[in-house]
Design a protein around this motif. Sequence first.
Motif, mmCIF file in Angstrom:
data_model
loop_
_atom_site.group_PDB
_atom_site.id
_atom_site.type_symbol
_atom_site.label_atom_id
_atom_site.label_comp_id
_atom_site.label_asym_id
_atom_site.label_seq_id
_atom_site.Cartn_x
_atom_site.Cartn_y
_atom_site.Cartn_z
ATOM 1 N N PHE A 1 14.683 -51.353 27.518
ATOM 2 C CA PHE A 1 13.387 -52.028 27.384
ATOM 3 C C PHE A 1 12.562 -51.943 28.660
ATOM 4 O O PHE A 1 11.343 -51.970 28.613
ATOM 5 C CB PHE A 1 13.594 -53.500 27.005
ATOM 6 N N ASP A 2 13.239 -51.821 29.815
ATOM 7 C CA ASP A 2 12.513 -51.725 31.079
ATOM 8 C C ASP A 2 12.304 -50.280 31.542
ATOM 9 O O ASP A 2 11.913 -50.033 32.670
ATOM 10 C CB ASP A 2 13.200 -52.549 32.167
ATOM 11 N N GLY A 3 12.553 -49.299 30.661
ATOM 12 C CA GLY A 3 12.195 -47.913 30.934
ATOM 13 C C GLY A 3 13.268 -47.029 31.531
ATOM 14 O O GLY A 3 13.030 -45.846 31.739
ATOM 15 N N TYR A 4 14.456 -47.558 31.824
ATOM 16 C CA TYR A 4 15.520 -46.725 32.375
ATOM 17 C C TYR A 4 16.133 -45.860 31.274
ATOM 18 O O TYR A 4 16.283 -46.300 30.137
ATOM 19 C CB TYR A 4 16.616 -47.573 33.026
ATOM 20 N N ILE A 5 16.503 -44.617 31.610
ATOM 21 C CA ILE A 5 17.093 -43.695 30.647
ATOM 22 C C ILE A 5 18.519 -43.382 31.068
ATOM 23 O O ILE A 5 18.780 -43.069 32.232
ATOM 24 C CB ILE A 5 16.257 -42.401 30.543
ATOM 25 N N PHE A 6 19.447 -43.500 30.106
ATOM 26 C CA PHE A 6 20.860 -43.244 30.354
ATOM 27 C C PHE A 6 21.366 -42.210 29.358
ATOM 28 O O PHE A 6 20.968 -42.210 28.202
ATOM 29 C CB PHE A 6 21.688 -44.520 30.183
#
Length: 110
Positions: A5-10
């Motif tokens: 939701f805060d834009g981090y990509i894993f």
Amino acid sequence: HFKTFDGYIFSFPGLCNYVFASHCNTPYEDFNIQIRRIIVENAPTINRITMKLEGVAVELLKAVVMINSNRVQLPYSESGIMIEKSSIYVKVASKMGIVLMWNEDDSILV
């Protein structure tokens, strides 16, 4: 791949049962989404989504929707939960404001 939701990509190719999203600081009965993946043609694919929405158990599998362990037909609307299928995704919406969309393959959006 997951985008938070805060834009981090894993990138995480795990195949166990994982909590995808839940309401923190309250019991899992309120809001809990879990996913399970399998390998299909050398790629991780979501094959099961299990949700608890205000005490109602929703289980999504390819071409199958279960509510509290009972198979239901789509479109479904009861207990503040609406589930419908379009040509490209299954959409689950709850009165508490949670909306989930799944392409019955490798993509899920909450």
